[in-house]
Design an enzyme around this catalytic site. Structure first.
Site, short mmCIF file in Angstrom:
data_model
loop_
_atom_site.label_atom_id
_atom_site.label_comp_id
_atom_site.label_asym_id
_atom_site.label_seq_id
_atom_site.Cartn_x
_atom_site.Cartn_y
_atom_site.Cartn_z
N HIS A 15 -3.83 -16.26 13.39
CA HIS A 15 -5.25 -16.51 13.63
C HIS A 15 -5.92 -17.04 12.36
CE1 HIS A 15 -9.12 -15.06 15.83
NE2 HIS A 15 -9.40 -16.05 15.00
N HIS A 48 -8.54 -20.44 10.82
CA HIS A 48 -9.38 -21.60 11.07
C HIS A 48 -9.13 -22.58 9.93
CE1 HIS A 48 -11.74 -19.63 14.30
NE2 HIS A 48 -11.40 -18.53 13.64
N LEU A 49 -8.52 -23.72 10.24
CA LEU A 49 -8.19 -24.69 9.19
C LEU A 49 -9.28 -25.73 9.00
CD1 LEU A 49 -4.35 -25.25 9.70
CD2 LEU A 49 -5.48 -23.86 7.96
N ARG A 50 -10.25 -25.77 9.93
CA ARG A 50 -11.46 -26.61 9.82
C ARG A 50 -11.23 -28.10 9.92
NH1 ARG A 50 -14.33 -22.39 11.23
NH2 ARG A 50 -14.88 -20.94 9.56
N ASN A 102 -11.60 -24.42 17.37
CA ASN A 102 -13.03 -24.73 17.23
C ASN A 102 -13.32 -25.69 16.07
OD1 ASN A 102 -12.46 -22.76 15.33
ND2 ASN A 102 -14.46 -21.75 15.50
N ASP A 147 -11.82 -19.13 20.90
CA ASP A 147 -12.21 -18.30 19.76
C ASP A 147 -13.43 -18.84 19.02
OD1 ASP A 147 -11.78 -16.06 17.97
OD2 ASP A 147 -11.39 -17.61 16.48
N HIS A 185 -8.79 -10.05 16.91
CA HIS A 185 -9.63 -9.25 16.00
C HIS A 185 -10.29 -7.99 16.59
CE1 HIS A 185 -12.65 -11.79 17.88
NE2 HIS A 185 -12.31 -12.84 17.18
N ASP A 217 -7.76 -14.01 10.62
CA ASP A 217 -8.99 -14.69 11.05
C ASP A 217 -9.62 -15.42 9.85
OD1 ASP A 217 -10.98 -15.67 12.63
OD2 ASP A 217 -11.90 -13.74 13.12
N HIS A 275 -15.85 -20.88 4.70
CA HIS A 275 -17.19 -21.45 4.72
C HIS A 275 -17.59 -21.79 3.29
CE1 HIS A 275 -18.15 -20.72 8.91
NE2 HIS A 275 -17.78 -19.46 8.81
ZN LIG Z 1 -13.04 -14.78 17.26
ZN LIG Z 2 -11.39 -16.63 14.61
#
Ligand SMILES: [Zn+2]
Ligand SMILES: [Zn+2]
Length: 434
Positions: free
Chosen positions: A69, A71-73, A103, A160, A240, A313, A317
């Protein structure tokens, strides 16, 4: 591009829970594969001429860690992280593979985006397993093409970042995914209860004057999705997990034989809502940090198997989203480079043994995603992590490899870290001489 090389890892503690191995021994890597695993009493295999030989007394040699899990953006928010930088951060934290959430912008809801991610990750420092969206554009209205995304290389589907609010859509997602043998991952949140919340709801949120997110916002959705998994008989993975009652519900569902698995993140067993008391936006996340009671139950669930996986996760940012007022700040923290020491704390405190820790970070996610890795059988790809459980370090912002620095652990003294990461026989992280 780094090349695979012949490496002899000598005299380490080889931990391989999938093969029920925990013994002292050595391991030979060549041509990108594991060629031999042997103990000092066994016959030594013949070595290639050009060989990097390292003595690993007191160190753990474990299957390459897998973070299911992150987020590589990329595509869309490359100023926070790219596939390349995210994979470098993964390697620095001891991970040889990551599953990346959909996402992005555009959303990974079709084969062209899935393919783009895989193309961009070809020379990356970790294997990348794209996760597709459940609904087109994450809009929660109509299902994305699971079959097409799977064919292009997606390993699971999830919305997600958002819950699937429409229960009928979630039911159809489970049935449709099951027919394509691709797993559904649930971000369990009742948005009507959590909307505009900035932290866990309770005494602390009231005293800080912040709108809270009640634990039931998670539990109601966990219950709904468990019920749907039981009703449809379709596999479900819960992302999560952070509350005591969610864990009770999962435990019950597992007792009933529902095909469900669950993950938690290191922050939920390392920190409580107290971490946001100074309005530190680097401790703001969704689900929010909870209470001491919740934290203890998360640890119990990791022990007894109710929770199957530790996933970070990892949510990069920039200061643009974090260096602002607490209730306006974005949710999420980076996690790839701190997961190993935080999980090791569970081991050091006697909550779990070394094999369980390794299982939670490698064999568990491999099994759930249905991907290679998570074990170190001879002939398989040489994805290996070497952990020094004693090596301590202070997490300095300047040393963070991830492009974003939003970690609540900056300045903290952490004990234990990955000192060598090998992905497909290539060394992607090396602190041996540091
Ligand atoms: Zn999530
Ligand atoms: Zn996530």
């Amino acid at each position: 591009m780094i090349r695979p090389q012949a490496i002899l890892l000598k005299n380490g503690r080889i931990i391989d829970p999938a093969n029920r191995i925990d013994k002292k021994g050595s391991l030979l890597v060549d041509k990108g594969k594991i060629q031999a695993v042997f103990t000092s009493r066994q016959k030594t295999p013949s070595f290639p001429k050009k060989l990097l030989s390292v003595d690993l007394k007191g160190k753990w040699i474990v299957p390459g860690l897998i973070d299911m899990h992150v987020h590589l953006r990329e595509p869309g928010e490359e100023y926070k992280e790219t596939i390349e930088t995210g994979c470098r951060a993964a390697a620095a934290g001891g991970f040889t593979a990551v599953a990346c959430m959909p996402n992005t912008n555009p959303v990974n809801d079709c084969q062209s985006v899935t393919r783009l991610i895989l193309e961009k990750s070809e020379n990356a420092y970790a294997r990348v397993y794209p996760v597709g969206a459940i609904s087109k554009g994450l809009q929660g209205e109509s299902l994305a093409e699971f079959g097409e995304m799977k064919q292009a290389g997606a390993v699971a589907v999830t919305d997600d970042g958002k819950p699937v609010t429409d229960s009928q859509l979630m039911r159809r997602a489970l049935e449709y995914a099951s027919s394509h043998t691709i797993k559904v991952i649930s971000h369990s949140e009742d948005f009507n209860l959590s909307r505009n919340g900035a932290m866990n709801e309770g005494f602390t949120s009231t005293s800080m004057g912040l709108k809270g997110i009640p634990h039931i916002a998670e539990e109601i959705m966990v219950y709904r999705d468990l019920a749907l998994a039981g009703y449809t008989g379709s596999p479900l993975h819960l992302a999560h997990i952070s509350t005591k009652e969610s864990i009770n519900l999962i435990r019950l569902a597992k007792q009933k034989g529902y095909p469900v698995t669950a993950e938690t993140a290191p922050h939920y067993f390392s920190l409580t809502e107290d971490a946001v008391k100074n309005y530190n936006t680097s401790a703001k996340m969704n689900p929010p940090l909870r209470t001491q009671q919740d934290l203890e139950e998360v640890i119990n669930a990791l022990k007894d198997g109710t929770i199957d996986v530790i996933a970070t996760d990892h949510a990069p940012h920039s200061i643009l989203e974090k260096d602002i007022e607490f209730d306006q700040a974005a949710n999420g923290i980076i996690g790839l480079e701190t997961a190993v020491p935080l999980a090791l704390a569970l081991f050091r405190n006697g909550h779990i043994d070394a094999a369980r820790m390794v299982e939670l970070l490698s064999a568990g996610p491999a099994r759930i995603l249905g991907v290679n890795g998570g074990s170190r059988s001879i002939g398989t790809a040489a994805d290996i992590t070497v952990i020094d459980p004693e090596r301590s370090f202070i997490l300095h912002e300047k040393d963070i490899v991830s492009k974003s620095k939003n970690s609540p652990f900056i300045g903290a003294k952490l004990q234990g870290r990955a000192i060598l990461t090998i992905c497909g026989g290539r060394i992607t992280h090396n602190l041996l001489s540091a």
